[in-house]
Design an enzyme around this catalytic site. Structure first.
Site, PDB file in Angstrom:
ATOM      1  N   TYR A 150      17.080  30.430   5.126  1.00 50.91           N
ATOM      2  CA  TYR A 150      15.910  31.512   5.815  1.00 50.91           C
ATOM      3  C   TYR A 150      15.720  31.631   7.375  1.00 50.91           C
ATOM      4  O   TYR A 150      16.280  30.557   7.996  1.00 50.91           O
ATOM      5  CB  TYR A 150      14.544  30.815   5.543  1.00 50.91           C
TER       6      TYR A 150
ATOM      7  N   MET B 266      12.133  24.638   0.411  1.00 54.11           N
ATOM      8  CA  MET B 266      11.396  23.919  -0.402  1.00 54.11           C
ATOM      9  C   MET B 266      12.356  22.893  -1.455  1.00 54.11           C
ATOM     10  O   MET B 266      11.983  21.915  -1.705  1.00 54.11           O
ATOM     11  CB  MET B 266      10.687  24.874  -1.257  1.00 54.11           C
TER      12      MET B 266
ATOM     13  N   ARG C 166     -10.416   0.738  15.043  1.00 52.92           N
ATOM     14  CA  ARG C 166     -10.541   1.445  13.580  1.00 52.92           C
ATOM     15  C   ARG C 166     -11.677   0.622  12.923  1.00 52.92           C
ATOM     16  O   ARG C 166     -12.912   0.562  13.130  1.00 52.92           O
ATOM     17  CB  ARG C 166      -9.192   1.288  12.933  1.00 52.92           C
TER      18      ARG C 166
ATOM     19  N   LYS D 138       0.764  -1.428   0.020  1.00 52.45           N
ATOM     20  CA  LYS D 138      -0.010   0.032  -0.119  1.00 52.45           C
ATOM     21  C   LYS D 138       0.840   1.372  -0.133  1.00 52.45           C
ATOM     22  O   LYS D 138       2.158   1.305   0.351  1.00 52.45           O
ATOM     23  CB  LYS D 138      -0.738   0.057   1.227  1.00 52.45           C
TER      24      LYS D 138
END
Length: 367
Positions: free
Chosen positions: A261, A309, A133, A35
């Protein structure tokens, strides 16, 4: 030339699969959980390697994953661990995809759709023994499944549960869940509803409890090389993923030089800063700012300043021989050193699963 990529060591994956298959109790099958894009590794290449290694069951979460998997591997058995919708039933029957049913209402909805389409849907029943769940509540599961079994267009081939803490907790809750699951199976057996494929163990339960193998075990993280540390585990597996990038610039800087930054790092002395072509858009977490390390030329070097980023900065030292174009390992081996997803997870105060599934590098190279 790609600047950031993943390498998948299929020989290591084959060895992991072989070790686990050999450790299973006789008659038990290995259900490989692929998955979430194969835990970030790449669902299709990982699954093809598993099929070639003799694995006949694969498990995913979403129906869309199952459809993609069926196109890639026509004959593998596919188990959907999530909740499929009635509109998926026709295609599930056509593609021989096995969903789980999680409640009486869910089962009836799927059966009604199968009846409308004129087919029979084969499924497994999920029992909630304490995970809290998905699944039939264990106290009432027996009676409800006997009712569900009367639905003419639904064939319950298997039954499963999921452990909340199989690695071990002081209250031994996994043992409680196991007992509840066995009570449901016993109730169904006494009523004449016998399940041909029973499975409960995930990687953690497999590692500690051979007696819980049943007809199959569902393993994910262990096959990807994590979770086998310790002397009491049944197998030792190795990571199969290497995550790499490249140095795109190196520059000499003075003391008191501010990096990235918000100037969260200032050089204490003259040094060289290498800029690497990876950032949080690729899945390299901002939590590794001023905390992570990478491998360049076989040496550990600290990530300094804020992860941005598209880039990270690394202090490579005043007299460094690092140059633009050098390969940097974010996860994996280089020389005598190694960085694992577990190490990144510790620095990010999370788990290896999240680190691996957060990787968004599309360039995956099969070795």
């Amino acid at each position: 030339m790609k600047n950031t990529w993943i390498e998948l060591n299929m020989e290591s994956l084959r060895a992991n699969l072989r070790s686990m298959k050999e450790s299973l109790r006789p008659g038990a099958e290995l259900v490989f959980v692929v998955k979430s894009n194969g835990y970030g590794h790449g669902m299709v290449p990982i699954s093809r390697c598993a099929w070639d290694s003799g694995i006949r069951w694969l498990a995913v979460t979403h129906f869309e994953e199952a459809v993609e998997l069926r196109k890639a591997i026509p004959d593998v058995k596919i188990l959907v661990l999530g909740v499929i919708q009635p509109e998926d039933v026709s295609e599930a029957i056509k593609l021989r995809i096995t969903p789980i049913i999680v409640s009486k209402e869910h089962a009836v909805q799927l059966a009604e759709r199968a009846s409308t389409d004129g087919g029979t849907l084969r499924c497994h029943a999920k029992i909630d023994t304490g995970m809290g769940r998905l699944g039939f509540m264990w106290e009432t599961a027996g009676a409800e499944l006997l009712d569900v079994a009367e639905q003419g267009n639904l064939k319950i081939d298997g039954i499963c549960t999921h452990f909340a803490s199989a690695a071990g907790t002081p209250d031994k809750f996994a043992e409680t869940q196991w007992g509840r699951f066995q009570s449901v199976i016993g109730e169904l057996d006494r009523s004449g509803l016998q399940m041909s494929f029973k499975h409960a163990s995930n990687s953690a339960a497999f590692a500690k409890h051979a007696e819980w193998d049943l007809d199959g075990i569902r393993s994910g993280i262990l096959l990807y090389g994590y979770g086998s540390k310790g002397s009491d585990t049944r197998v030792n597996t190795v990571p199969i993923l290497n995550w790499k990038t490249r140095v795109v610039q190196v520059k000499a800087v003075p003391a008191n030089f501010r990096v990235s930054y918000y100037s969260t790092y200032t050089t204490p002395m003259p040094t060289s800063i290498a800029v690497l072509n990876v950032g949080y858009v690729d899945g390299y977490s901002r939590l590794l700012s001023n905390r992570g390390q990478v491998l360049i030329r076989g040496r550990r070097m600290p990530v300094v300043g804020a992860v941005t980023m598209n880039f990270i900065c690394v202090d490579v030292g005043r007299d460094s021989d690092v140059v633009a174009g050098d390969e940097a390992a974010l996860i994996g081996d280089q020389g005598e050193e190694s960085i694992s997803a577990s190490e990144l997870a510790k620095n990010c105060r999370t788990i290896p699963y999240e680190i691996l599934t957060s990787i968004r590098t599309d360039d995956r190279r099969v070795l």
